[in-house]
Design a protein around this motif. Structure first.
Motif, short mmCIF file in Angstrom:
data_model
loop_
_atom_site.label_atom_id
_atom_site.label_comp_id
_atom_site.label_asym_id
_atom_site.label_seq_id
_atom_site.Cartn_x
_atom_site.Cartn_y
_atom_site.Cartn_z
N LEU A 95 0.83 -1.21 0.00
CA LEU A 95 0.00 0.00 0.00
C LEU A 95 0.86 1.25 0.00
O LEU A 95 0.56 2.23 -0.68
CB LEU A 95 -0.92 0.02 1.23
N ILE A 99 0.60 4.16 -2.72
CA ILE A 99 0.26 5.55 -2.37
C ILE A 99 1.38 6.49 -2.79
O ILE A 99 1.13 7.57 -3.35
CB ILE A 99 -0.04 5.67 -0.86
N LEU A 119 -1.91 12.24 5.29
CA LEU A 119 -1.16 11.06 5.73
C LEU A 119 -0.59 11.26 7.13
O LEU A 119 -0.27 10.29 7.82
CB LEU A 119 -0.02 10.77 4.75
N VAL A 120 -0.45 12.51 7.55
CA VAL A 120 0.12 12.79 8.87
C VAL A 120 -0.87 12.44 9.99
O VAL A 120 -0.47 12.12 11.10
CB VAL A 120 0.55 14.27 8.95
N VAL A 121 -2.17 12.46 9.67
CA VAL A 121 -3.19 12.26 10.71
C VAL A 121 -3.04 10.92 11.44
O VAL A 121 -2.98 10.90 12.67
CB VAL A 121 -4.61 12.44 10.12
N PRO A 122 -2.96 9.78 10.73
CA PRO A 122 -2.80 8.52 11.47
C PRO A 122 -1.55 8.51 12.33
O PRO A 122 -1.56 7.98 13.45
CB PRO A 122 -2.70 7.47 10.36
N LEU A 123 -0.48 9.11 11.84
CA LEU A 123 0.78 9.11 12.60
C LEU A 123 0.68 9.91 13.89
O LEU A 123 1.33 9.59 14.87
CB LEU A 123 1.90 9.69 11.74
N ILE A 175 -2.30 -1.29 10.29
CA ILE A 175 -2.11 -0.93 8.88
C ILE A 175 -2.55 0.51 8.66
O ILE A 175 -1.89 1.28 7.98
CB ILE A 175 -2.88 -1.91 7.96
N TRP A 176 -3.67 0.88 9.28
CA TRP A 176 -4.12 2.28 9.14
C TRP A 176 -3.06 3.24 9.66
O TRP A 176 -2.72 4.23 9.03
CB TRP A 176 -5.44 2.50 9.89
N THR A 179 0.77 2.57 7.50
CA THR A 179 0.92 2.66 6.04
C THR A 179 1.38 4.06 5.62
O THR A 179 2.26 4.18 4.76
CB THR A 179 -0.39 2.27 5.34
N PHE A 181 3.32 6.12 7.11
CA PHE A 181 4.75 6.20 7.38
C PHE A 181 5.53 5.59 6.22
O PHE A 181 6.48 6.19 5.69
CB PHE A 181 5.05 5.48 8.69
N LEU A 184 5.27 7.75 3.06
CA LEU A 184 6.11 8.94 3.10
C LEU A 184 7.57 8.60 2.85
O LEU A 184 8.28 9.32 2.15
CB LEU A 184 5.94 9.67 4.44
N ILE A 185 8.02 7.49 3.42
CA ILE A 185 9.41 7.07 3.19
C ILE A 185 9.64 6.73 1.72
O ILE A 185 10.63 7.15 1.12
CB ILE A 185 9.76 5.86 4.09
#
Lengths: 301, 272
Positions: A95, A99, A119-123, A175-176, A179, A181, A184-185
């Motif tokens: 995933l 993404i 994408l920052v929100v889950p982190l 996973i939520w 993923t 992270f 972004l990498i």
């Protein structure tokens, strides 16, 4: 040291200068990290059950270690931790790459920027709160997960009440959270592919897969390595989300190694055995860290 | 594939990514605004009349307010300490040559990998003997074990990118090492210091295991209190989700605001 001075005469600082800058951090970490570790190592050789203080805390040698190594539950929790890793990591990598490729494709500026930012929100979401949300979403009676299943024609599942369901539920929440992270990498890796090479390759092939395999993949590998090792250390210490969501249950379906050690230490209060378990986990972590160092060194050279 | 179709697919894919990232968060926030009937509706409802009753309830509850204050005290103190101890160390690692430097750097980082449960047991026993259980101090100190490595990691990288010529020029004018660090590296390294401080704050704000083990009543942090609602037969879902929102929302807004820098911080080391 002396020949270093000879080769670089204008170093301009005294021999002890770096020491003064490093000392506070090093001594603090030693004091709060190493001292407790030694304390744990010593405790692991004692019988140390604080619910039975009358027994005292006698030295029992390797007995706690024998107890742990012959404890089927300990091995089962380690095995389950490994299985969890093998379940979530391939999905997060797949995933994540997907993404990252989506975000790397030019066009649709605003939507793309929005996707990248969200994408920052889950982190940023507290692990314990991820567990709380998981309990709400996967509730048997009013959970939105079952509504989704109903929608595609599958009847209500007792997610957190069944072993397979609970394992799947904690995997999905992990996973939520992780993923993004990975995405972004990988995105950072993709952005390091020189534009000329990418454009030249685009003239040769229209296949996205060929592009990924032969042009982009080499730039993704360093990130992938670091991610694999960091995430394996993370899974070994995974506690908050699972503790809140399932407490290791039902039965032992989500009893990961950190959850188990916490229970032995702070529910059963057998600190001698729990310390032995913790030391074994530490050894495992150090082995992983060595692997990490070796792989990272190779990349730097 | 024709251009419009691929554009449509791209847009669809990105929309799915946004929905994927936001959904659990969205569900928590909306649930915290539902009344008990809507919350327990089966199947779940998507439209409802919002109510602030759960927020009123938790802010009337001294326990939750105290927990948020405790979290603020602990996260702020440990962040300040981590930066004060970590930034000078990062400077030494970035700009000095000495034997064992690489090993020392990795030792810092490997502290980040140790499971909290390994340290939680002995720290619990030590804190018990020293009478430090249920104090802010014990949490502030133990949180340094995972925040100091982050600060060292990010700041080392940041300081390396500062031109060494500046330092040489300052030295010619007679500045000592401490002046060079505080007048050149700290101001120019602000982006890195800020990112590491943000991470450090978020990690401490979110921590549960140590807080669970080392606190009792007076110093419970926000995640501990949120978790404590989970015992009992009838779960107060509205209060749970409102507390969750109160814990997560400030950090998330903060993270969104600085996401550009955060993404840069996240990719470090991975892209070396």
């Amino acid at each position: 040291m002396a020949d270093a001075v000879d080769r670089r005469p204008n170093r301009g600082y005294g021999r002890w200068t770096p020491f003064w800058f490093l000392a506070p951090a090093v001594f603090t970490l030693l004091a709060i990290g190493i001292y407790p570790t030694i304390f744990a190592a010593v405790t692991s050789f004692r019988q140390y059950n604080i619910t039975r203080p009358r027994d005292g805390f006698p030295f029992v040698g390797l007995e706690n270690y024998f107890t742990v190594l012959s404890d089927d539950t300990f091995w089962a929790t380690l095995g389950l931790t490994g299985r969890f890793f093998l379940t979530v990591i391939p999905i997060q990598v797949a995933l994540g790459i997907g993404i990252a490729l989506l975000l790397h494709t030019p066009g649709l500026g605003v939507l793309r920027a929005l996707a990248r930012v969200t994408l920052v929100v889950p982190l940023a979401t507290t692990y314990a709160v991820v567990g709380l949300i998981g309990r709400l979403i996967f509730n048997r009676d009013f959970g939105v997960a079952n509504q989704a299943l109903d929608f595609i024609g599958i009847g209500g599942l007792d997610w957190l009440g069944s072993p397979a369901g609970a394992f799947a539920a904690i995997a999905m929440m992990d996973i939520w959270q992780w993923t993004p992270f990975c995405a972004l990498i990988f995105l950072a890796g993709l952005s390091m592919v020189p534009t000329e090479i990418e454009e030249a390759a685009r003239l040769e092939t229209r296949s996205k897969f060929m592009m990924l395999r032969h042009v982009q993949l080499p730039y993704l590998l360093p990130g992938l390595t670091a991610m694999l090792i960091l995430r394996s250390a993370d899974v070994l210490k995974l506690f908050d989300m699972v503790f809140v969501m399932t407490r290791g249950g039902p039965g032992a379906a989500t009893d990961l190694v950190s959850v188990y050690i916490q229970r032995v230490g702070f529910r059963v209060f057998d600190l001698g055995v729990a310390s032995a378990q913790a030391i074994l986990l530490l050894v495992l972590t150090i082995l992983l860290a060595r692997l990490y160092i070796r792989l990272l060194y190779r990349e730097i050279e | 594939m024709t251009k419009p179709t691929s554009r449509l697919l791209h847009g669809l894919g990105l929309t799915v990514v946004v929905a994927f990232s936001l959904f659990p968060f969205y569900w928590m926030v909306t649930s915290s605004l539902k009344d008990q009937t809507d919350l327990l509706a089966s199947p779940p409802v998507w439209t409802f009349a919002p109510t602030l009753e759960h927020y009123r309830a938790i802010f009337a509850d001294q326990k939750v307010v105290n927990a948020v204050i405790n979290s603020l005290i602990v996260a702020t103190s440990t962040t300040i300490l981590a930066v004060m101890l970590g930034a000078p160390a990062a400077y030494a690692l970035a700009r000095f040559d000495f034997r064992g430097k690489q090993d020392l750097w990795f030792w810092f980082i490997s502290n980040r990998m140790i499971s909290p449960i390994v340290l939680a047991l002995p720290i619990y026993l030590l804190a018990m003997q020293l009478g430090l259980l249920d104090t802010h101090l014990v949490l502030i100190l133990i949180y340094l074990t995972f925040n100091l490595p982050i600060v060292v990691w990010i700041c080392t990288d940041q300081f390396r990118s500062i031109p060494p010529e500046l330092e040489q020029a300052a030295r010619l004018e007679g500045a000592n090492q401490w002046i060079i660090f505080s007048k050149i590296y700290v101001p120019l390294g602000v982006p890195g210091i800020a990112v590491s401080a943000i991470f450090s704050f978020i990690f401490s704000w979110n921590e549960l295991l140590y807080a669970l083990v080392l606190t009792r009543r007076t110093v419970q942090t926000a995640p501990v209190v949120a978790t404590s609602f989970m015992s009992g037969y009838e779960l107060p879902w509205g209060k749970i989700m409102a507390t969750g929102t109160v814990i997560v929302l400030p950090v998330t807004v903060f993270a969104l605001l600085v996401s550009k820098h955060m993404i840069r911080g996240l990719t470090m080391g991975a892209t070396k």
